[in-house]
Scaffold this active site. Structure first.
Site, PDB file in Angstrom:
ATOM      1  CG  PHE A 134      -2.039   0.641   1.358  1.00 26.23           C
ATOM      2  CD1 PHE A 134      -3.233   0.586   1.014  1.00 26.23           C
ATOM      3  CD2 PHE A 134      -1.768   2.217   1.831  1.00 26.23           C
ATOM      4  CE1 PHE A 134      -4.320   1.437   1.056  1.00 26.23           C
ATOM      5  CE2 PHE A 134      -2.934   2.970   1.895  1.00 26.23           C
ATOM      6  CZ  PHE A 134      -4.124   2.609   1.499  1.00 26.23           C
ATOM      7  CG  ASP A 203       0.311  -2.406   7.154  1.00 24.26           C
ATOM      8  OD1 ASP A 203      -0.925  -2.850   7.488  1.00 24.26           O
ATOM      9  OD2 ASP A 203       0.311  -1.357   6.704  1.00 24.26           O
ATOM     10  CE1 TYR A 228      -9.378   2.902   6.579  1.00 24.31           C
ATOM     11  CE2 TYR A 228      -8.393   3.962   8.597  1.00 24.31           C
ATOM     12  CZ  TYR A 228      -8.323   3.599   7.239  1.00 24.31           C
ATOM     13  OH  TYR A 228      -7.105   3.705   6.621  1.00 24.31           O
ATOM     14  CE  LYS A 229      -7.799  -0.115   4.881  1.00 25.94           C
ATOM     15  NZ  LYS A 229      -6.390  -0.305   4.868  1.00 25.94           N
ATOM     16  NE  ARG A 377     -10.144  -3.458  -2.437  1.00 26.45           N
ATOM     17  CZ  ARG A 377      -9.376  -2.845  -1.579  1.00 26.45           C
ATOM     18  NH1 ARG A 377      -8.306  -3.308  -1.055  1.00 26.45           N
ATOM     19  NH2 ARG A 377     -10.304  -1.958  -0.599  1.00 26.45           N
TER      20      ARG A 377
HETATM   21  C1  LIG Z   1      -5.553   0.989   4.935  1.00 29.04           C
HETATM   22  C2  LIG Z   1      -4.523   0.852   4.774  1.00 29.04           C
HETATM   23  C3  LIG Z   1      -3.779   1.954   5.507  1.00 29.04           C
HETATM   24  C4  LIG Z   1      -4.010   3.058   5.848  1.00 29.04           C
HETATM   25  O1  LIG Z   1      -3.282   3.999   6.396  1.00 29.04           O
HETATM   26  P1  LIG Z   1      -3.965   5.315   7.318  1.00 29.04           P
HETATM   27  O2  LIG Z   1      -2.850   6.263   7.560  1.00 29.04           O
HETATM   28  O3  LIG Z   1      -4.770   4.839   8.392  1.00 29.04           O
HETATM   29  O4  LIG Z   1      -4.746   6.125   6.042  1.00 29.04           O
HETATM   30  C5  LIG Z   1      -2.145   1.899   5.335  1.00 29.04           C
HETATM   31  N1  LIG Z   1      -1.567   0.639   4.870  1.00 29.04           N
HETATM   32  C6  LIG Z   1      -2.133  -0.590   4.361  1.00 29.04           C
HETATM   33  C7  LIG Z   1      -1.455  -1.687   4.048  1.00 29.04           C
HETATM   34  C8  LIG Z   1      -3.740  -0.192   4.344  1.00 29.04           C
HETATM   35  O5  LIG Z   1      -4.325  -1.273   3.932  1.00 29.04           O
END
Ligand SMILES: *Cc1c(COP(=O)(O)O)cnc(C)c1O
Length: 402
Positions: A134, A203, A228-229, A377
């Site tokens: 990400f 992560d 939030y997921k 997705r």
């Molecule tokens: C959703 C997600 C994030 C989100 O980061 P925020 O700082 O909370 O916006 C980061 N890394 C991964 C792998 C994600 O899936």
């Protein structure tokens, strides 16, 4: 309608039978979902737990409106980051006292990576970073490496072990890839990192709440994730950070705000870090979203993550079977690995015109999402997604191509 689609009546009947036999089916009542909608985007924004609106109303009107500043003690505001961290801990296989909630995933990743670099043995110069990650993780890793004098080495997580050497300081990996839904082998990769003398930061954004993580059991060093997921904390809900107990005493935060001080209210000019998980805190907690998250976590009461995983695999298997039956041959190509050991809780399908296909699916009441350039997705959140939802989503997809 299913009856007009080859195999449809059979699959719809199978879905109904699977839902009847599903021990988690009743958990859907813990969520406020609009009728008639199939929601397969809980890996991006989890659904609203039914207990949240009332809890937020109480926090705002009574705790803030009436108790005012007394709520820092009387309503437990001050200790919320550790208390709510301890609610998340069992979902990621952590004993109490190692997780705090606050800030975004990006900020927690920064704390974890710089903290890990500072914990690493001297003379180690490299930070291995999941190159498929990400984007925010890569951006933050680059800055953390620059700040700590490390060199970033991009790696494919599935063969990260091949890049480990006696110069590796830190390894950053995603448990589940956000785009493909591929699950990586956390126990084996953690063992390999440790065998080379490196620390590992995981992560968990796309695994926590969907499958067992086992942070303590697998000796993970540090971890971060968002809420939030699959944890349904609400838009922008604060993230969390895990620092294994054995590292807490030496953890040197790059953001040592006053909330992480051993005695915040002594207001001393000298910094002395708190013992334990509080050391990862920074500034004043975001109480409104944090307490919405606390109420949201009530949806997990009595839920065993192993059961969640079993249902998740059954749902994604069934969805793939329905897609194969309903969608014309060659129209979509699954990119999520077929073996269960390599599958998270989503199914990604590659197709031409993915953006337009997803727009049409949403118009027909099936919400998934689109990831550039060509990925559809579908996130399967076992607390509230049914087998009937999976069947309807695949059938609707078939109609779009039909
Ligand atoms: C959703 C997600 C994030 C989100 O980061 P925020 O700082 O909370 O916006 C980061 N890394 C991964 C792998 C994600 O899936």
């Amino acid at each position: 309608m299913s009856e007009t689609t080859p195999g449809g009546a059979d699959l719809a009947a199978r879905a109904a039978a699977l839902d009847t036999a599903d021990p988690l089916a009743k958990l859907r009542d813990r969520f406020a979902l609009p009728d008639g909608l199939v929601y397969l985007d809980g890996n991006s924004l989890g659904a609203l737990p039914a207990a949240v609106p009332g809890a937020v109303e109480d926090v705002v009107r009574r705790q803030w409106g009436e108790l005012l500043i007394r709520s820092w003690d009387e309503s437990g505001w001050w200790t919320a980051p550790e208390r709510i961290g301890d609610l998340i801990a069992p979902l990621i296989g952590a004993a109490p006292g190692q997780v705090t909630v606050g800030d975004s995933t990006s900020v927690n990743l920064f704390k974890a990576l710089v903290g890990a670099a500072r914990l690493a043995a001297p003379g180690r110069t490299r930070m291995l970073v999941d190159a498929t990650t990400f984007p925010t993780d890569g951006y933050i890793a680059a800055s953390a490496a620059r700040l700590t004098g490390l060199e970033v080495v991009p790696v494919d997580p599935s063969d990260a072990a091949a890049h480990l050497t006696d110069t590796t300081a830190v390894v950053l990996l995603n448990h589940v890839d956000y785009r493909t839904g591929r699950l990586h082998d956390l126990p084996a990769l953690t063992r390999a990192a440790h065998a080379s003398g490196a620390l590992v930061v995981w992560d968990l954004c796309h695994s926590a709440g969907a499958l067992p993580v086992g942070l303590d059991a697998h000796d993970v060093d540090l971890a971060v994730g968002c809420t939030y997921k699959y944890l349904n904390g609400g838009p922008g809900a604060p993230a969390y950070i895990y620092v294994a107990q054995r590292h807490q005493g030496a953890f040197d935060s790059p953001l040592p705000g006053w909330n992480s001080h051993v005695e915040p209210f002594a207001m001393t000019p000298e910094y002395e870090p708190a013992q334990g998980a509080a050391r990862t805190r920074v500034g004043t907690p975001d109480i409104l979203s944090m307490l919405a998250l606390e109420a949201a976590l009530g949806a997990w009461e009595g839920v065993d993550v192993a059961d969640v995983r079993a249902k998740s695999l059954a749902l994604t298997d069934f969805f793939l079977e329905c897609v194969a039956a309903y969608v014309p041959e060659g129209a979509v190509e699954p990119v999520t690995p077929a073996p269960h050991a390599e599958r998270g809780s989503q199914v990604s399908l590659r197709t031409a015109n993915a953006r337009a296909v997803m727009t049409e699916l949403i118009a027909r009441g099936v919400i998934g999402d689109f990831r550039a350039p060509d990925v559809l997705r579908f996130g399967f959140t076992p607390l509230y997604v049914s087998f009937a939802d999976a069947e309807r989503a695949a059938r609707t997809l078939g109609h779009i191509f039909g």
